[in-house]
Each structure stands twice: as structure tokens, then as C-alpha cells.
Design an enzyme around this catalytic site. Structure first.
Site, PDB file in Angstrom:
ATOM      1  N   ASP A 144      10.452  -2.691 -14.464  1.00 35.45           N
ATOM      2  CA  ASP A 144       9.230  -2.715 -14.569  1.00 35.45           C
ATOM      3  C   ASP A 144       8.548  -1.439 -14.782  1.00 35.45           C
ATOM      4  OD1 ASP A 144       6.623  -3.976 -14.144  1.00 35.45           O
ATOM      5  OD2 ASP A 144       6.515  -3.448 -11.972  1.00 35.45           O
ATOM      6  N   VAL A 156       0.822  -1.171   0.109  1.00 37.29           N
ATOM      7  CA  VAL A 156       0.107  -0.025  -0.026  1.00 37.29           C
ATOM      8  C   VAL A 156       0.927   1.305  -0.027  1.00 37.29           C
ATOM      9  CG1 VAL A 156      -1.935   1.171   1.177  1.00 37.29           C
ATOM     10  CG2 VAL A 156      -1.642  -1.216   1.445  1.00 37.29           C
ATOM     11  N   LEU A 169       4.431  13.256  -5.081  1.00 30.84           N
ATOM     12  CA  LEU A 169       3.923  13.967  -6.532  1.00 30.84           C
ATOM     13  C   LEU A 169       2.527  13.846  -6.684  1.00 30.84           C
ATOM     14  CD1 LEU A 169       7.214  13.110  -7.245  1.00 30.84           C
ATOM     15  CD2 LEU A 169       6.609  14.101  -9.117  1.00 30.84           C
TER      16      LEU A 169
END
Length: 298
Positions: A127, A17, A83
């Protein structure tokens, strides 16, 4: 951890998370990633801790800054600069109008700068996808989760059992190559470049074989001429259908000749011939690059 006040959950990453949080001492707003590892019982591997600690040295305007690593009883928290939004959400919000070409060019240029920096430090991403490219209101874009794949591996499913996307995965990985290079990140970024331009994923595969065949149908089935060594890769099959290469003007119609030239070099089958981030920065496509500001709906 008591120094951080969680503000809200902002997402679910590959490893755990992600929260927006505030540092109680400084007031700084950060992104807090809780890393869930399968090794909950044994605690966090020391190799992972070492890898992650090295990432604190990666300082670049286009890399999301790792501010701190907090290791408490079998849990690992990574504290990153915060961000506003990721590129996936921004592309979804811009689906009707599209992202203006000057902004696409600026984003691609900045991402290549970030990649060139990391690659010069021998750090791969492995990734890259629109979900881990983060943007702010000033027109900057930054690469997130750099180096995590090496520390924790790239799982097949996330901790919430969601399938990790294959859409941006380089063909050498899909064909079972164990030793790959910085070229895998250039491939991923090429796919993202095309997606920003056309407003749809270039190769949206739903399995490894579907992913490969989508690539082959667009770029042609690779052979020893275009990619020396391809037929001896672990997952290469002589029975692969033989598709012809499509014209790039049909693949990314909105792009001019310079843009198509750059994209085709980023999507070169042979990783050794694929353009490097450093070389891509010098491509004529960027001769008029500017830094526009996006219209973010936050």
C-alpha cells in the site's frame, strides 16, 4: 500507555488515528498509531500481533522504525519514530516550483534501498503512496507502515470511511491476482517517481475499472505478448478496449533518457519482468546521485 503524553493529532491513517506523543520517561518524541480493528469485540488477532512483532526486527535507515507494540484491552498501539512531514504534503507545498531533480533522485534511491532491504526479508508493503513516505529536515526519506497490510489486510475504506486510494495499485492486483510479489511495491514506487517529476498523479483513478483503463490508455492495453497469462487473470475481460502505448517522452516530459528507461522498467506489465529494487539501484540514472536537503515549511 500511561508512559506517553499525546502532544497533537497528526493525521488519520488507514487503520486509525496517528498522534505526535512524548515518552514521559525518556522525553523522546514519537508517532503513536492507534489501530482500530473491526474485531473490537474479540480483541486483536494473535496472527496480527505475531506479524507486527516481526516488524520490530526491520532495522534500516530508510524504514520508519517500529519502537514498540502496546496491546491493552482490545486496543493496539504502535509506537514509531517521529518524522517531520510526509511526501504528499511536501509535493503539495512544492507544487509551484516542483521538487528539484537531484532531490527526486535522492528520494527514489533511498526508497529503493528501503524496499530492497524489506524485500530481501520477504516483507511486502502492498500500500505504498506518498502519504506513507516520511521525510525529515536532513534529506532522508523513509517508508512507513511496512508489513501492516499483511497483518491487518488492505481495507476498501479507512476507519473514517474514506476510500483507500487505488492510484498506486499494481495492475496484477486490479486484475484479481491473488498471489502477488514484491513487484507490486516497485509499481507503486514507479507511479510515485512519475508524480514527483510531473507534479501530478500518473494514474488518478476513481474506481477499479477507471484505474485499469487509465493505465491501459498510457501503457497500452496488455496482451499475451507483453504479459503472458494476462488473459486468464480473474478480472481480465476480452472486451477491454485496445489502446496503444504512449511514448514515455510525452508521459514524463521532464525526465531524461535514463530516467524514462528506469520508469518504464518499474512500470513493466509483467511482474516477473518488472525491475527489482536491487537491480534498480544499479541503474545508470543513479550514477550521479547525491543527498540534497529539502526546504521544508514546517
Amino acid at each position: 500507555m500511561e508512559n506517553f503524553q499525546k502532544v497533537e493529532k497528526i493525521g488519520e491513517g488507514t487503520y486509525g488515528v496517528v498522534y505526535k506523543a512524548r515518552n514521559k520517561l525518556t522525553g523522546e518524541v514519537v508517532a503513536l498509531k492507534k489501530i482500530r480493528l473491526d474485531t473490537e469485540t474479540e480483541g486483536v488477532p494473535s496472527t496480527a500481533i505475531r506479524e507486527i512483532s516481526l516488524l520490530k526486527e526491520l532495522n534500516h535507515p530508510n524504514i520508519v522504525k517500529l519502537l514498540d507494540v502496546i496491546h491493552t484491552e482490545n486496543k493496539l498501539y504502535l509506537v514509531f519514530e517521529f518524522l517531520h512531514q510526509d511526501l504528499k504534503k511536501f509535493m503539495d507545498a512544492s507544487a509551484l516550483t516542483g521538487i528539484p531533480l537531484p532531490l527526486i533522485k535522492s528520494y527514489l534511491f533511498q526508497l529503493l534501498q528501503g524496499l530492497a532491504f524489506c524485500h530481501s526479508h520477504r516483507v511486502l508493503h502492498r500500500d505504498l503512496k506518498p502519504q506513507n513516505l516520511l521525510i525529515n529536515t536532513e534529506g532522508a526519506i523513509k517508508l512507513a507502515d511496512f508489513g501492516l497490510a499483511r497483518a491487518f489486510g488492505v481495507p476498501v475504506r479507512t476507519y473514517t470511511h474514506e476510500v483507500v486510494t487505488l492510484w498506486y495499485r499494481a495492475p496484477e492486483i486490479l486484475l484479481g491476482c491473488k498471489y502477488y510479489s514484491t513487484a507490486v511495491d516497485i509499481w507503486s514506487l514507479g507511479c510515485i517517481f512519475a508524480e514527483m517529476v510531473t507534479r501530478r498523479a500518473l494514474f488518478p483513478g476513481d474506481s477499479e475499472i477507471d484505474q485499469l483503463f487509465r493505465i491501459f490508455r498510457t501503457l497500452g492495453t496488455p496482451d499475451e505478448v507483453v504479459w503472458p497469462g494476462v488473459t486468464s487473470m480473474p478480472d481480465y475481460k476480452p472486451s477491454f478496449p485496445k489502446w496503444a502505448r504512449q511514448d514515455f517522452s510525452k508521459v514524463v516530459p521532464p525526465l531524461d533518457e535514463d530516467g524514462r528507461s528506469l520508469l518504464s522498467q518499474m512500470l513493466h506489465y509483467d511482474p516477473n519482468k518488472r525491475i527489482s529494487a536491487k537491480a534498480a539501484l544499479a541503474h545508470p540514472f543513479f550514477q550521479d546521485v547525491t543527498k540534497p536537503v529539502p526546504h521544508l515549511r514546517l
